[in-house]
Motif scaffolding. Sequence first.
Motif, PDB file in Angstrom:
ATOM      1  N   GLN A 235      58.787  29.735  28.620  1.00  0.00           N
ATOM      2  CA  GLN A 235      57.403  30.193  28.552  1.00  0.00           C
ATOM      3  C   GLN A 235      57.225  31.015  27.285  1.00  0.00           C
ATOM      4  O   GLN A 235      58.196  31.425  26.668  1.00  0.00           O
ATOM      5  CB  GLN A 235      57.047  31.016  29.795  1.00  0.00           C
ATOM      6  CG  GLN A 235      57.995  32.183  30.090  1.00  0.00           C
ATOM      7  CD  GLN A 235      57.734  33.433  29.264  1.00  0.00           C
ATOM      8  OE1 GLN A 235      56.586  33.816  29.084  1.00  0.00           O
ATOM      9  NE2 GLN A 235      58.788  34.069  28.768  1.00  0.00           N
ATOM     10  N   GLU A 236      55.969  31.230  26.909  1.00  0.00           N
ATOM     11  CA  GLU A 236      55.692  31.941  25.662  1.00  0.00           C
ATOM     12  C   GLU A 236      54.837  33.184  25.869  1.00  0.00           C
ATOM     13  O   GLU A 236      54.381  33.790  24.909  1.00  0.00           O
ATOM     14  CB  GLU A 236      55.038  30.984  24.662  1.00  0.00           C
ATOM     15  CG  GLU A 236      55.964  29.851  24.276  1.00  0.00           C
ATOM     16  CD  GLU A 236      55.337  28.856  23.312  1.00  0.00           C
ATOM     17  OE1 GLU A 236      54.198  29.066  22.868  1.00  0.00           O
ATOM     18  OE2 GLU A 236      56.005  27.847  23.023  1.00  0.00           O
ATOM     19  N   GLU A 237      54.594  33.576  27.130  1.00  0.00           N
ATOM     20  CA  GLU A 237      53.754  34.739  27.441  1.00  0.00           C
ATOM     21  C   GLU A 237      54.408  36.058  27.059  1.00  0.00           C
ATOM     22  O   GLU A 237      53.750  36.978  26.628  1.00  0.00           O
ATOM     23  CB  GLU A 237      53.456  34.805  28.951  1.00  0.00           C
ATOM     24  CG  GLU A 237      52.527  33.762  29.460  1.00  0.00           C
ATOM     25  CD  GLU A 237      51.071  34.050  29.152  1.00  0.00           C
ATOM     26  OE1 GLU A 237      50.614  35.202  29.281  1.00  0.00           O
ATOM     27  OE2 GLU A 237      50.388  33.094  28.778  1.00  0.00           O
ATOM     28  N   LYS A 238      55.714  36.153  27.305  1.00  0.00           N
ATOM     29  CA  LYS A 238      56.422  37.417  27.128  1.00  0.00           C
ATOM     30  C   LYS A 238      57.842  37.153  26.648  1.00  0.00           C
ATOM     31  O   LYS A 238      58.532  36.295  27.184  1.00  0.00           O
ATOM     32  CB  LYS A 238      56.452  38.167  28.470  1.00  0.00           C
ATOM     33  CG  LYS A 238      57.214  39.471  28.421  1.00  0.00           C
ATOM     34  CD  LYS A 238      57.047  40.242  29.712  1.00  0.00           C
ATOM     35  CE  LYS A 238      57.815  41.530  29.731  1.00  0.00           C
ATOM     36  NZ  LYS A 238      57.696  42.373  28.565  1.00  0.00           N
ATOM     37  N   GLU A 239      58.237  37.922  25.654  1.00  0.00           N
ATOM     38  CA  GLU A 239      59.616  37.832  25.188  1.00  0.00           C
ATOM     39  C   GLU A 239      60.518  38.492  26.228  1.00  0.00           C
ATOM     40  O   GLU A 239      60.209  39.568  26.740  1.00  0.00           O
ATOM     41  CB  GLU A 239      59.771  38.538  23.847  1.00  0.00           C
ATOM     42  CG  GLU A 239      61.181  38.434  23.303  1.00  0.00           C
ATOM     43  CD  GLU A 239      61.369  39.172  21.987  1.00  0.00           C
ATOM     44  OE1 GLU A 239      62.529  39.411  21.638  1.00  0.00           O
ATOM     45  OE2 GLU A 239      60.367  39.510  21.340  1.00  0.00           O
ATOM     46  N   ILE A 240      61.616  37.850  26.541  1.00  0.00           N
ATOM     47  CA  ILE A 240      62.587  38.389  27.486  1.00  0.00           C
ATOM     48  C   ILE A 240      63.700  39.030  26.656  1.00  0.00           C
ATOM     49  O   ILE A 240      64.477  38.342  26.005  1.00  0.00           O
ATOM     50  CB  ILE A 240      63.152  37.281  28.409  1.00  0.00           C
ATOM     51  CG1 ILE A 240      62.018  36.500  29.091  1.00  0.00           C
ATOM     52  CG2 ILE A 240      64.119  37.881  29.417  1.00  0.00           C
ATOM     53  CD1 ILE A 240      61.103  37.313  29.990  1.00  0.00           C
ATOM     54  N   SER A 241      63.755  40.351  26.692  1.00  0.00           N
ATOM     55  CA  SER A 241      64.697  41.083  25.836  1.00  0.00           C
ATOM     56  C   SER A 241      66.101  41.141  26.443  1.00  0.00           C
ATOM     57  O   SER A 241      66.261  41.076  27.659  1.00  0.00           O
ATOM     58  CB  SER A 241      64.193  42.507  25.619  1.00  0.00           C
ATOM     59  OG  SER A 241      64.331  43.253  26.816  1.00  0.00           O
ATOM     60  N   PRO A 242      67.113  41.298  25.589  1.00  0.00           N
ATOM     61  CA  PRO A 242      68.481  41.478  26.091  1.00  0.00           C
ATOM     62  C   PRO A 242      68.584  42.697  27.026  1.00  0.00           C
ATOM     63  O   PRO A 242      69.309  42.656  28.014  1.00  0.00           O
ATOM     64  CB  PRO A 242      69.310  41.679  24.819  1.00  0.00           C
ATOM     65  CG  PRO A 242      68.528  40.993  23.745  1.00  0.00           C
ATOM     66  CD  PRO A 242      67.077  41.197  24.116  1.00  0.00           C
ATOM     67  N   ALA A 243      67.843  43.759  26.720  1.00  0.00           N
ATOM     68  CA  ALA A 243      67.875  44.957  27.582  1.00  0.00           C
ATOM     69  C   ALA A 243      67.329  44.636  28.971  1.00  0.00           C
ATOM     70  O   ALA A 243      67.847  45.132  29.980  1.00  0.00           O
ATOM     71  CB  ALA A 243      67.064  46.086  26.948  1.00  0.00           C
ATOM     72  N   PHE A 244      66.303  43.799  29.037  1.00  0.00           N
ATOM     73  CA  PHE A 244      65.753  43.431  30.343  1.00  0.00           C
ATOM     74  C   PHE A 244      66.723  42.549  31.120  1.00  0.00           C
ATOM     75  O   PHE A 244      66.872  42.692  32.335  1.00  0.00           O
ATOM     76  CB  PHE A 244      64.382  42.753  30.201  1.00  0.00           C
ATOM     77  CG  PHE A 244      63.766  42.447  31.533  1.00  0.00           C
ATOM     78  CD1 PHE A 244      63.395  43.474  32.392  1.00  0.00           C
ATOM     79  CD2 PHE A 244      63.592  41.143  31.948  1.00  0.00           C
ATOM     80  CE1 PHE A 244      62.856  43.198  33.649  1.00  0.00           C
ATOM     81  CE2 PHE A 244      63.057  40.858  33.192  1.00  0.00           C
ATOM     82  CZ  PHE A 244      62.684  41.891  34.044  1.00  0.00           C
ATOM     83  N   ILE A 245      67.409  41.654  30.426  1.00  0.00           N
ATOM     84  CA  ILE A 245      68.421  40.818  31.099  1.00  0.00           C
ATOM     85  C   ILE A 245      69.523  41.713  31.664  1.00  0.00           C
ATOM     86  O   ILE A 245      70.008  41.488  32.778  1.00  0.00           O
ATOM     87  CB  ILE A 245      68.985  39.743  30.141  1.00  0.00           C
ATOM     88  CG1 ILE A 245      67.890  38.734  29.776  1.00  0.00           C
ATOM     89  CG2 ILE A 245      70.195  39.050  30.749  1.00  0.00           C
ATOM     90  CD1 ILE A 245      67.267  37.986  30.948  1.00  0.00           C
ATOM     91  N   GLU A 246      69.922  42.749  30.930  1.00  0.00           N
ATOM     92  CA  GLU A 246      70.907  43.703  31.458  1.00  0.00           C
ATOM     93  C   GLU A 246      70.401  44.355  32.737  1.00  0.00           C
ATOM     94  O   GLU A 246      71.166  44.566  33.679  1.00  0.00           O
ATOM     95  CB  GLU A 246      71.230  44.773  30.416  1.00  0.00           C
ATOM     96  CG  GLU A 246      72.120  44.282  29.296  1.00  0.00           C
ATOM     97  CD  GLU A 246      72.398  45.357  28.251  1.00  0.00           C
ATOM     98  OE1 GLU A 246      72.261  46.567  28.560  1.00  0.00           O
ATOM     99  OE2 GLU A 246      72.755  44.982  27.121  1.00  0.00           O
ATOM    100  N   LYS A 247      69.114  44.678  32.789  1.00  0.00           N
ATOM    101  CA  LYS A 247      68.529  45.280  33.992  1.00  0.00           C
ATOM    102  C   LYS A 247      68.573  44.287  35.154  1.00  0.00           C
ATOM    103  O   LYS A 247      68.897  44.647  36.279  1.00  0.00           O
ATOM    104  CB  LYS A 247      67.084  45.730  33.701  1.00  0.00           C
ATOM    105  CG  LYS A 247      66.395  46.379  34.887  1.00  0.00           C
ATOM    106  CD  LYS A 247      67.131  47.580  35.455  1.00  0.00           C
ATOM    107  CE  LYS A 247      66.910  48.833  34.670  1.00  0.00           C
ATOM    108  NZ  LYS A 247      67.520  50.022  35.330  1.00  0.00           N
ATOM    109  N   LEU A 248      68.277  43.020  34.882  1.00  0.00           N
ATOM    110  CA  LEU A 248      68.353  42.004  35.927  1.00  0.00           C
ATOM    111  C   LEU A 248      69.790  41.835  36.416  1.00  0.00           C
ATOM    112  O   LEU A 248      70.026  41.660  37.619  1.00  0.00           O
ATOM    113  CB  LEU A 248      67.799  40.666  35.431  1.00  0.00           C
ATOM    114  CG  LEU A 248      66.297  40.621  35.152  1.00  0.00           C
ATOM    115  CD1 LEU A 248      65.909  39.248  34.610  1.00  0.00           C
ATOM    116  CD2 LEU A 248      65.481  40.983  36.376  1.00  0.00           C
ATOM    117  N   GLU A 249      70.757  41.885  35.505  1.00  0.00           N
ATOM    118  CA  GLU A 249      72.170  41.799  35.907  1.00  0.00           C
ATOM    119  C   GLU A 249      72.543  42.989  36.785  1.00  0.00           C
ATOM    120  O   GLU A 249      73.291  42.847  37.756  1.00  0.00           O
ATOM    121  CB  GLU A 249      73.073  41.708  34.677  1.00  0.00           C
ATOM    122  CG  GLU A 249      72.951  40.364  33.981  1.00  0.00           C
ATOM    123  CD  GLU A 249      73.648  40.288  32.630  1.00  0.00           C
ATOM    124  OE1 GLU A 249      73.870  41.347  31.993  1.00  0.00           O
ATOM    125  OE2 GLU A 249      73.954  39.154  32.198  1.00  0.00           O
TER     126      GLU A 249
END
Length: 178
Positions: free
Chosen positions: A14-28
């Motif tokens: 998707q192109e609505e929102k960039e998914i940042s590495p910091a956010f992926i860490e939060k999901l992990e």
Amino acid sequence: MASVDLTLAWSSEQEEKEISPAFIEKLEELLKLAGEIEGVTEGEVALTFVDDETIQDLNKQYRNLDKPTDVLSFAMSEFGDDEIQINYEDDGDDSEGELEEGETVSEAFIEPLGDIIISVPRAIAQAEEYGHSVERELGFLFVHGFLHLIGYDHQSEEEEKVMFAKQEDILQKAGLTR
């Protein structure tokens, strides 16, 4: 508490929102917290961020509902006898895919728990509606999807209370508050 070896494989379509590495860490972090609380110590969750059109197509195909939704979960444990079974075979080739010394096949192959699909446009709209961050809403939908993967549901009022209390507890412990 047992060590938790849950992994997150993710992609964004998707192109609505960039998914940042910091956010992926939060999901992990959310995945590990949820795993600890629920006693799920290993496995892989595949997460895909999509647009409304994609999730509407999936919702129509798998749930016969021709409208977008916020999150869909597809648990691997739901597969029936007629579904494809994945078996690991050693083809004798000593190149890629080789087990490390002392490693067993079950250690080399991470058991998939299932797939979570999240509509980013739905998450953005819901975050605005509820008055909290998009990250909190995406985290909520991710935890919601994970709980579905491991067998929780909210078909009855009682099931909903249990599931939503667990979601809130996990989000609070990860610092994703309203």
